[in-house]
Motif scaffolding. Structure first.
Motif, PDB file in Angstrom:
ATOM      1  N   LEU A 178       0.833  -1.207   0.000  1.00  0.00           N
ATOM      2  CA  LEU A 178       0.000   0.000   0.000  1.00  0.00           C
ATOM      3  C   LEU A 178       0.869   1.259   0.000  1.00  0.00           C
ATOM      4  N   THR A 197       3.924   1.665  -1.091  1.00  0.00           N
ATOM      5  CA  THR A 197       4.589   1.868  -2.385  1.00  0.00           C
ATOM      6  C   THR A 197       3.596   2.447  -3.391  1.00  0.00           C
ATOM      7  N   ALA A 198       2.405   1.839  -3.439  1.00  0.00           N
ATOM      8  CA  ALA A 198       1.420   2.292  -4.426  1.00  0.00           C
ATOM      9  C   ALA A 198       0.986   3.737  -4.164  1.00  0.00           C
ATOM     10  N   LEU A 199       0.891   4.096  -2.901  1.00  0.00           N
ATOM     11  CA  LEU A 199       0.371   5.434  -2.573  1.00  0.00           C
ATOM     12  C   LEU A 199       1.484   6.469  -2.413  1.00  0.00           C
ATOM     13  N   GLU A 200       2.736   5.971  -2.555  1.00  0.00           N
ATOM     14  CA  GLU A 200       3.913   6.843  -2.416  1.00  0.00           C
ATOM     15  C   GLU A 200       3.912   7.601  -1.097  1.00  0.00           C
ATOM     16  N   VAL A 214      -2.525   9.278   3.870  1.00  0.00           N
ATOM     17  CA  VAL A 214      -2.375  10.000   2.601  1.00  0.00           C
ATOM     18  C   VAL A 214      -2.903  11.422   2.820  1.00  0.00           C
ATOM     19  N   CYS A 241      -4.942  -0.998  -3.958  1.00  0.00           N
ATOM     20  CA  CYS A 241      -3.860  -0.035  -4.230  1.00  0.00           C
ATOM     21  C   CYS A 241      -4.218   0.819  -5.439  1.00  0.00           C
ATOM     22  N   GLU A 242      -4.670   0.160  -6.496  1.00  0.00           N
ATOM     23  CA  GLU A 242      -4.960   0.893  -7.738  1.00  0.00           C
ATOM     24  C   GLU A 242      -6.101   1.883  -7.521  1.00  0.00           C
ATOM     25  N   ARG A 268      -5.211   4.837  -5.037  1.00  0.00           N
ATOM     26  CA  ARG A 268      -4.302   5.776  -5.705  1.00  0.00           C
ATOM     27  C   ARG A 268      -5.061   6.650  -6.710  1.00  0.00           C
ATOM     28  N   SER A 269      -5.826   5.957  -7.552  1.00  0.00           N
ATOM     29  CA  SER A 269      -6.496   6.682  -8.615  1.00  0.00           C
ATOM     30  C   SER A 269      -7.516   7.689  -8.042  1.00  0.00           C
ATOM     31  N   THR A 299      -7.711   9.001  -4.893  1.00  0.00           N
ATOM     32  CA  THR A 299      -7.126  10.109  -4.110  1.00  0.00           C
ATOM     33  C   THR A 299      -6.455  11.118  -5.062  1.00  0.00           C
ATOM     34  N   ASP A 300      -5.777  10.619  -6.099  1.00  0.00           N
ATOM     35  CA  ASP A 300      -5.158  11.541  -7.074  1.00  0.00           C
ATOM     36  C   ASP A 300      -6.220  12.427  -7.712  1.00  0.00           C
TER      37      ASP A 300
END
Ligand code: PLP
Length: 377
Positions: free
Chosen positions: A291, A293-296, A307, A361-362, A365-366, A368-369
């Motif tokens: 998680l 890594t995916a969310l940096e 996040v 994760c995908e 990420r998508s 929240t971005d």
């Protein structure tokens, strides 16, 4: 409407948007919002232990522990927690919140300076308010600030209060250094291990206070814990010397005037304690790393990732959109965050499949971005 009613109505409106209307999504969705870090609340052995305790003792402790509310299930749990967390004694409470109230009100008297970390949990803050002690709130995770407060104090006694792993940022306290300061300036260190047990620490993840490096000043260390996170149950515990346990049992109002921990919860937590294995913790650590890594975002010391979001609205929106897709994450925002920053909080958990994790994760990420971009427009 009278004035009190209008104030209550405003508060109720504010909370309406919070997740109080639970539905089956909590059970059937992809739950990355709970504190069940090791997935033990659904483990067959834990459930069986609770059911057996209900058959034997009923659904309630039925009285304060000092009256008739103590059962062998309480004794077994307290002995096991004391052994596992390496303290001479343990006493349990019906919640971690009440354990914190008991710990602080027992340890701090009128001539005590309490040195409290700025990110401490609400239960610790409330506990400080219930004492007659003086209070200094120090900058978050800053042992030098703690040392200065101890060194220049006027009070004879001092109690430093920290969390081993902080719930807000997921960072860890420097316990060895804090213990050194406490030893040097004759203070006690109270550590809330709510987010540490089952997650952090070197030996079988018994929390950070049990770590071998801390043995040197062990007599300075008092620990509280909740049974409601990695132990998959409900309740709280206070661990320390026999003197501290006896003092809490005889003076703490949240022990004396509260119905005891339900025996089924004690039995469940006891069973869960035996299931905190290296493999189970490694599974949580694996999902946490993936998680992060995916969310940096940095890998936290605990199980909860953070996040940061630009506005409370963007955080709440991200959580709502994820929820629509069956993915549950937390969202902390002002006034519940000490630094005013809204955060979407996915919680890593043991036992997630690689497909579930990849999907989570995908999507996190998508979404929240997208919510960050919308907030910037
Ligand atoms: C750091 C910390 N301490 C104490 C508590 C209270 O524990 P409980 O839920 O068992 O009352 C919590 C719960 O969120 C917590 O995060």
């Amino acid at each position: 409407m009278n004035v009190i009613a209008s104030r209550l109505a405003a508060a109720a409106e504010w909370r309406r948007s919070a997740d109080l209307d639970r539905n089956d999504l909590v059970l059937n969705g992809l739950d990355l919002a709970s504190n069940d870090y090791l997935g033990l609340s659904q483990h067959p052995i834990v459930r069986a232990a609770a059911i057996e305790a209900i058959e034997r003792y009923g659904t309630s402790a039925r009285a304060s522990r000092l009256v008739t509310g103590t059962t062998p299930a309480h004794h077994r749990l307290e002995a096991a927690l004391a052994e596992r967390l390496r303290h001479p004694e343990c006493v349990t409470f019906s919640s971690g919140y009440l354990a914190n109230i008991a710990a602080v009100t027992t340890l701090a008297g009128p001539d005590t300076l309490i040195v409290s970390d700025a990110h401490n949990h609400a239960s610790l803050i409330d506990a400080c308010r219930l004492t007659k002690a003086s209070l200094t709130v120090v900058a978050h995770n800053d042992p030098s600030a703690v040392e200065a407060a101890l060194a220049y104090r006027e009070q004879a006694e001092a109690l430093v209060i920290v969390e081993s792993v902080y719930s807000v940022l997921g960072d860890a306290a420097d316990l060895p250094r804090l213990l050194q300061h406490c030893a040097r300036y004759d203070a006690l260190l109270l550590v809330d291990e709510a987010h540490g047990i089952g997650v952090a620490g070197v030996e079988a993840h018994s929390g950070m206070g049990a770590a071998a490096g801390l043995i040197e000043h062990r007599d300075r260390l008092v620990v509280t814990a909740t049974l409601s996170k990695s132990l998959g149950s409900q309740g709280g515990a206070l661990l320390g010397s026999k003197l501290i346990r006896d003092a809490a049992v005889n003076t703490a109002r949240s022990f004396i005037f509260d119905t005891g921990l339900a025996p089924a919860n004690a039995a469940a937590a006891h069973a869960a304690l035996g299931l905190i294995t290296r493999d189970r913790v490694a599974s949580m650590e694996g999902s946490r790393a993936q998680l992060a890594t995916a969310l940096e975002v940095p890998i936290p010391a605990g199980a909860v990732l953070s996040v940061p979001m630009p506005t409370p609205e963007s955080g709440v929106r991200a959580r709502a959109l994820l929820r629509k897709e069956g993915i549950l994450v937390g969202c902390f925002r002002p006034p519940s965050v000490p630094d005013g920053i809204t955060r979407v909080r996915p919680t890593a958990r043991a036992g997630l499949s690689s497909d579930e994790l990849a999907h989570a994760c995908e999507r996190i990420r998508s979404i929240t971005d997208a919510c960050v971009s919308t907030a910037a427009e």
